[in-house]
Write an enzyme that holds these catalytic residues in place. Sequence first.
Site, PDB file in Angstrom:
ATOM      1  N   ILE A 155       0.749  -1.217   0.032  1.00  0.00           N
ATOM      2  CA  ILE A 155      -0.171   0.095   0.010  1.00  0.00           C
ATOM      3  C   ILE A 155       1.014   1.180  -0.057  1.00  0.00           C
ATOM      4  O   ILE A 155       1.943   1.203   0.602  1.00  0.00           O
ATOM      5  CB  ILE A 155      -1.017   0.010   1.136  1.00  0.00           C
ATOM      6  CG1 ILE A 155      -1.966   1.134   1.054  1.00  0.00           C
ATOM      7  CG2 ILE A 155      -0.163  -0.256   2.643  1.00  0.00           C
ATOM      8  CD1 ILE A 155      -2.945   1.071   2.261  1.00  0.00           C
ATOM      9  N   ALA A 156       0.589   2.304  -0.660  1.00  0.00           N
ATOM     10  CA  ALA A 156       1.373   3.415  -0.886  1.00  0.00           C
ATOM     11  C   ALA A 156       0.449   4.525  -1.219  1.00  0.00           C
ATOM     12  O   ALA A 156      -0.097   4.468  -1.898  1.00  0.00           O
ATOM     13  CB  ALA A 156       2.736   3.332  -1.668  1.00  0.00           C
ATOM     14  N   VAL A 157       1.174   5.896  -0.603  1.00  0.00           N
ATOM     15  CA  VAL A 157       0.266   6.924  -1.093  1.00  0.00           C
ATOM     16  C   VAL A 157       1.401   8.049  -1.560  1.00  0.00           C
ATOM     17  O   VAL A 157       2.637   8.071  -0.522  1.00  0.00           O
ATOM     18  CB  VAL A 157      -0.296   7.537  -0.124  1.00  0.00           C
ATOM     19  CG1 VAL A 157      -1.158   9.090  -0.523  1.00  0.00           C
ATOM     20  CG2 VAL A 157      -1.667   6.423   0.225  1.00  0.00           C
ATOM     21  N   TYR A 205      -2.381   0.428  10.278  1.00  0.00           N
ATOM     22  CA  TYR A 205      -2.975  -0.843  10.563  1.00  0.00           C
ATOM     23  C   TYR A 205      -3.418  -1.253  11.688  1.00  0.00           C
ATOM     24  O   TYR A 205      -4.765  -1.858  11.963  1.00  0.00           O
ATOM     25  CB  TYR A 205      -1.780  -1.857  10.289  1.00  0.00           C
ATOM     26  CG  TYR A 205      -1.097  -1.949   8.813  1.00  0.00           C
ATOM     27  CD1 TYR A 205      -1.965  -1.638   7.829  1.00  0.00           C
ATOM     28  CD2 TYR A 205       0.298  -1.905   8.723  1.00  0.00           C
ATOM     29  CE1 TYR A 205      -1.367  -1.736   6.480  1.00  0.00           C
ATOM     30  CE2 TYR A 205       0.989  -2.058   7.490  1.00  0.00           C
ATOM     31  CZ  TYR A 205       0.079  -1.767   6.216  1.00  0.00           C
ATOM     32  OH  TYR A 205       0.663  -1.541   4.887  1.00  0.00           O
ATOM     33  N   GLU A 223       3.193  -7.993   6.168  1.00  0.00           N
ATOM     34  CA  GLU A 223       4.582  -7.536   6.840  1.00  0.00           C
ATOM     35  C   GLU A 223       4.518  -6.046   6.763  1.00  0.00           C
ATOM     36  O   GLU A 223       4.178  -5.274   5.549  1.00  0.00           O
ATOM     37  CB  GLU A 223       5.490  -8.304   6.151  1.00  0.00           C
ATOM     38  CG  GLU A 223       5.541  -9.964   6.338  1.00  0.00           C
ATOM     39  CD  GLU A 223       5.146 -10.440   5.167  1.00  0.00           C
ATOM     40  OE1 GLU A 223       4.637  -9.924   4.302  1.00  0.00           O
ATOM     41  OE2 GLU A 223       4.911 -11.881   5.350  1.00  0.00           O
ATOM     42  N   ASN A 282       8.596   1.601  10.489  1.00  0.00           N
ATOM     43  CA  ASN A 282       7.411   2.163   9.741  1.00  0.00           C
ATOM     44  C   ASN A 282       6.143   2.633  10.558  1.00  0.00           C
ATOM     45  O   ASN A 282       5.019   1.965  10.539  1.00  0.00           O
ATOM     46  CB  ASN A 282       6.866   1.204   8.452  1.00  0.00           C
ATOM     47  CG  ASN A 282       6.202   2.231   7.458  1.00  0.00           C
ATOM     48  OD1 ASN A 282       5.725   3.326   7.778  1.00  0.00           O
ATOM     49  ND2 ASN A 282       6.095   1.697   6.261  1.00  0.00           N
TER      50      ASN A 282
HETATM   51  C1  LIG Z   1       1.726   4.619   5.206  1.00  0.00           C
HETATM   52  C2  LIG Z   1       1.102   5.412   4.129  1.00  0.00           C
HETATM   53  C3  LIG Z   1       0.403   4.295   3.030  1.00  0.00           C
HETATM   54  C4  LIG Z   1      -0.160   6.195   4.558  1.00  0.00           C
HETATM   55  O1  LIG Z   1      -0.761   6.797   3.767  1.00  0.00           O
HETATM   56  P1  LIG Z   1      -1.837   8.013   3.987  1.00  0.00           P
HETATM   57  O2  LIG Z   1      -2.779   8.251   3.141  1.00  0.00           O
HETATM   58  O3  LIG Z   1      -0.804   9.229   4.480  1.00  0.00           O
HETATM   59  O4  LIG Z   1      -2.581   7.551   5.399  1.00  0.00           O
HETATM   60  P2  LIG Z   1      -3.896   8.175   6.048  1.00  0.00           P
HETATM   61  O5  LIG Z   1      -4.188   9.722   5.821  1.00  0.00           O
HETATM   62  O6  LIG Z   1      -5.207   7.420   5.299  1.00  0.00           O
HETATM   63  O7  LIG Z   1      -3.732   7.892   7.341  1.00  0.00           O
HETATM   64  C5  LIG Z   1      -4.535   6.802   8.208  1.00  0.00           C
HETATM   65  C6  LIG Z   1      -4.044   6.532   9.509  1.00  0.00           C
HETATM   66  O8  LIG Z   1      -2.501   6.063   9.084  1.00  0.00           O
HETATM   67  C7  LIG Z   1      -1.759   6.571  10.349  1.00  0.00           C
HETATM   68  N1  LIG Z   1      -0.630   7.525   9.889  1.00  0.00           N
HETATM   69  C8  LIG Z   1      -0.622   7.892   8.603  1.00  0.00           C
HETATM   70  N2  LIG Z   1       0.580   8.750   8.368  1.00  0.00           N
HETATM   71  C9  LIG Z   1       1.225   8.751   9.927  1.00  0.00           C
HETATM   72  C10 LIG Z   1       2.302   9.410  10.478  1.00  0.00           C
HETATM   73  N3  LIG Z   1       3.177  10.132   9.281  1.00  0.00           N
HETATM   74  N4  LIG Z   1       2.511   9.387  11.620  1.00  0.00           N
HETATM   75  C11 LIG Z   1       1.747   8.394  12.173  1.00  0.00           C
HETATM   76  N5  LIG Z   1       0.597   7.843  11.864  1.00  0.00           N
HETATM   77  C12 LIG Z   1       0.225   7.789  10.697  1.00  0.00           C
HETATM   78  C13 LIG Z   1      -2.701   6.978  11.306  1.00  0.00           C
HETATM   79  O9  LIG Z   1      -3.196   6.295  12.362  1.00  0.00           O
HETATM   80  C14 LIG Z   1      -3.798   7.629  10.283  1.00  0.00           C
HETATM   81  O10 LIG Z   1      -4.965   7.887  11.131  1.00  0.00           O
HETATM   82  P3  LIG Z   1      -5.501   9.142  11.555  1.00  0.00           P
HETATM   83  O11 LIG Z   1      -5.514  10.334  10.567  1.00  0.00           O
HETATM   84  O12 LIG Z   1      -6.690   9.231  12.071  1.00  0.00           O
HETATM   85  O13 LIG Z   1      -4.409   9.690  12.629  1.00  0.00           O
HETATM   86  C15 LIG Z   1       2.043   6.586   3.367  1.00  0.00           C
HETATM   87  O14 LIG Z   1       2.687   6.992   4.746  1.00  0.00           O
HETATM   88  C16 LIG Z   1       3.238   5.612   2.598  1.00  0.00           C
HETATM   89  O15 LIG Z   1       2.856   5.778   1.334  1.00  0.00           O
HETATM   90  N6  LIG Z   1       4.150   5.567   2.888  1.00  0.00           N
HETATM   91  C17 LIG Z   1       5.392   5.179   2.233  1.00  0.00           C
HETATM   92  C18 LIG Z   1       4.946   3.672   1.785  1.00  0.00           C
HETATM   93  C19 LIG Z   1       4.881   2.481   2.892  1.00  0.00           C
HETATM   94  O16 LIG Z   1       5.451   2.573   3.895  1.00  0.00           O
HETATM   95  N7  LIG Z   1       3.795   1.592   2.625  1.00  0.00           N
HETATM   96  C20 LIG Z   1       3.514   0.611   3.809  1.00  0.00           C
HETATM   97  C21 LIG Z   1       4.154  -0.613   3.369  1.00  0.00           C
HETATM   98  S1  LIG Z   1       3.747  -1.895   4.632  1.00  0.00           S
END
Ligand SMILES: CC(C)(COP(=O)(O)OP(=O)(O)OC[C@H]1O[C@@H](n2cnc3c(N)ncnc32)[C@H](O)[C@@H]1OP(=O)(O)O)[C@@H](O)C(=O)NCCC(=O)NCCS
Length: 147
Positions: free
Chosen positions: A70-72, A114, A102, A107
């Site tokens: 999953i990635a954003v 999760y 995993e 992270n």
């Molecule tokens: C992890 C990732 C997918 C989160 O995407 P995102 O769209 O920014 O996440 P969301 O805005 O939907 O946030 C959902 C929840 O995730 C957690 N979260 C997201 N970013 C966070 C941060 N920087 N620090 C702490 N918690 C975080 C929080 O619980 C958040 O809920 P909340 O907003 O109610 O506090 C993004 O940071 C990413 O792409 N990272 C790089 C790729 C990666 O690590 N993927 C996971 C591989 S296992």
Amino acid sequence: MIQITPMNEQNYKAVAAIEAECFSQPWSEKTFFEELSNPNAHTYLALDGGEPAGFLSVWEVCGEVSVNNIAVLGEHRCKGIAKALLQKMLCELAEADSVTLEVRKSNAAAIALYESFGFERVGERRNFYEKPTEDAILMTKIMNGET
Ligand SMILES: CC(C)(COP(=O)(O)OP(=O)(O)OC[C@H]1O[C@@H](n2cnc3c(N)ncnc32)[C@H](O)[C@@H]1OP(=O)(O)O)[C@@H](O)C(=O)NCCC(=O)NCCS
């Protein structure tokens, strides 16, 4: 506005581009293309104002879902896109028994994401990741017909 759409022949290159931007050992465009004909694969693309912004890739086999990735994209983070992707998948695969993944031990953002969906830490895999080498935390969510 955030929209979640299935990956298809028109948008799989955008999914591969997000993967390449976010990971040090990305799946190739060809791999994502091949996923289109994998009956066990479910890949979702998130659009933010019409722009490709994130994706989620899972496999479902005999009621067991495993999350591949999953990635954003950086500029679209913290807007609820990962949450929307997971919600869509959990809703579509609500009949599954469990979802497993995993995640790198360091992270914190992904682990918090999760845990907010009820995933629990069930184990670790030593040196699971490369570039850089790092342990993985193994997390599982038991479904019980709920999201
Ligand atoms: C992890 C990732 C997918 C989160 O995407 P995102 O769209 O920014 O996440 P969301 O805005 O939907 O946030 C959902 C929840 O995730 C957690 N979260 C997201 N970013 C966070 C941060 N920087 N620090 C702490 N918690 C975080 C929080 O619980 C958040 O809920 P909340 O907003 O109610 O506090 C993004 O940071 C990413 O792409 N990272 C790089 C790729 C990666 O690590 N993927 C996971 C591989 S296992």
